[in-house]
Design a protein around this motif. Structure first.
Motif, short mmCIF file in Angstrom:
data_model
loop_
_atom_site.label_atom_id
_atom_site.label_comp_id
_atom_site.label_asym_id
_atom_site.label_seq_id
_atom_site.Cartn_x
_atom_site.Cartn_y
_atom_site.Cartn_z
N SER A 231 -6.75 0.48 5.56
CA SER A 231 -7.97 0.34 4.76
C SER A 231 -9.20 0.15 5.64
CB SER A 231 -7.83 -0.83 3.78
OG SER A 231 -7.84 -2.05 4.47
N LEU B 23 -12.08 1.41 7.94
CA LEU B 23 -12.78 2.68 8.08
C LEU B 23 -12.60 3.29 9.47
CD1 LEU B 23 -14.61 4.77 6.71
CD2 LEU B 23 -16.60 3.42 7.42
N MET C 159 -11.28 2.45 -0.12
CA MET C 159 -11.99 3.02 1.03
C MET C 159 -11.99 4.54 0.99
SD MET C 159 -13.34 0.69 2.84
CE MET C 159 -13.62 1.24 4.53
#
Lengths: 238, 238
Positions: A85, A87, A117
């Motif tokens: 999750s 980025l 996300m």
């Protein structure tokens, strides 16, 4: 993170999910993105990966465990360790270039965080998701996902079908019963989605659904396709 | 006992698996046995139960939780709370009279204990079992069980099939790939069973199996049924 041992004994990948403390650095240097990214490399993600590998489809795997998984690197596949999750990890894996994102994470919270996300930063990438149960399914649906597979549903329907055969149902009758159930369950799931925060209404709906299902089955059983067998003895309720 | 929340939200049965401390007394007074006994009433056992209920098949459910499950008692079904591996509970549930025993317990140790008791005391009762993973599968096989369903396998194959479709495979090609994989996986599982205590040999077998599967697929892909599509870009390994 679940600590339950999702070990696939004797398989290419024996993952140690408790070894996630020291993720390796990402490997981002100038490699092209893969067509498929698989997040979550437990029992579920590995089966998907093995089918894809068989078909010559390369993939990038994301997993919280940093245990070595040799077989991923065969045939040009890659694996990144860490929280899917994040980025930075998704970007390192070049998720934005993927044709398909397989969300196979077992832990519900980690799965929902990753889906969140993905929807926020890569809304154009199609997602195929695994859901642990109905609440998990509803949360993924609420994020806009539509292709969601409840992880034990098909196996439990297989057992139900086998059970019906053992109890004297014919192959076609057992298949029809399971199909009828599955259709009804999917309709019910859609209806529940709308009232998923109202527990009383969910309960009421489930009660009503059970009666309705029984009626549907009875109507189907005396229909043009023939009747279902009656079991001897205590096999059936009157 | 697993504490993971196997809740089926909005369903008839919201089981609280942490409430098992005070099992109710067994209810044994002069009732006939049911055709089916279902041990383990989580996500898996409940789906089987709902299909059976739809078909008018009554059952006895055994579960570690003593949370009230109203719907079991509808249509003449019964539920007993407690450890399904205890002989008293199995006898109270009149397992010996059952035509079918569905072993749907999620916890591996509890499942194996229950299977052991069943094989020892009621060897004539057919068992349909749920297995969490391969080690669990092997342990149940070692007890003489043969009808064992790995709980996430069919769902992960569904996801693989859907993935192939999204990546450009036709319906028949995707189906054939999954079927080929499944057959190979079953053969491999049988071979692994014989060497299941030898980790090195299991690893070697898995590595060999992956290469073999790829070859089988390639042979199949150029066979009389036509070839599989090639993906553009990074879709396939060279």
């Amino acid at each position: 993170m679940l600590l339950a041992p999702f070990l696939i004994a004797g398989h290419e990948a024996i993952l140690n999910r408790q070894a996630a403390a020291n993720p390796r650095p990402f490997d981002t240097i100038g490699e092209p993105g893969k067509a498929v990214v698989i997040a979550g490399f437990g029992r579920f993600g590995q089966i998907v990966a093995r089918v894809f590998r068989m078909c010559g489809i390369t993939f990038t795997a994301l997993d919280a465990s940093s245990e070595q998984v040799d077989f991923v690197r065969q045939y040009g596949n890659r694996i990144y360790y860490g929280d899917a999750s994040r980025l930075e990890l998704l970007e390192a894996a070049k998720v934005g270039e993927a044709k398909l994102f397989v969300l196979a994470i077992d832990d519900i919270e980690a799965s929902v965080r990753t889906a969140t996300m993905m929807r926020k930063h890569f809304p154009h990438v199609p997602i195929l998701a695994r859901a642990r149960n109905r609440p998990h399914y509803f949360r993924l649906r609420a994020l806009g996902l539509t292709a969601i597979h409840r992880e034990t549903l098909p196996a439990s329907l297989d057992v139900a079908r086998q059970g019906l055969l053992r109890l004297g149902f014919g192959v076609a009758a057992a298949e029809r019963a399971v199909t009828l159930f599955r259709q009804h369950d999917e309709t019910e799931l859609e209806a529940q989605l709308a009232v998923r925060h109202d527990e009383a209404q969910l309960m009421e709906m489930a009660k009503h659904g059970a009666a309705q299902l029984r009626e549907l089955f009875e109507a189907d059983a005396v229909g043009p396709l023939g009747s279902f067998p009656r079991l001897e003895g205590g096999g059936r309720a009157d």
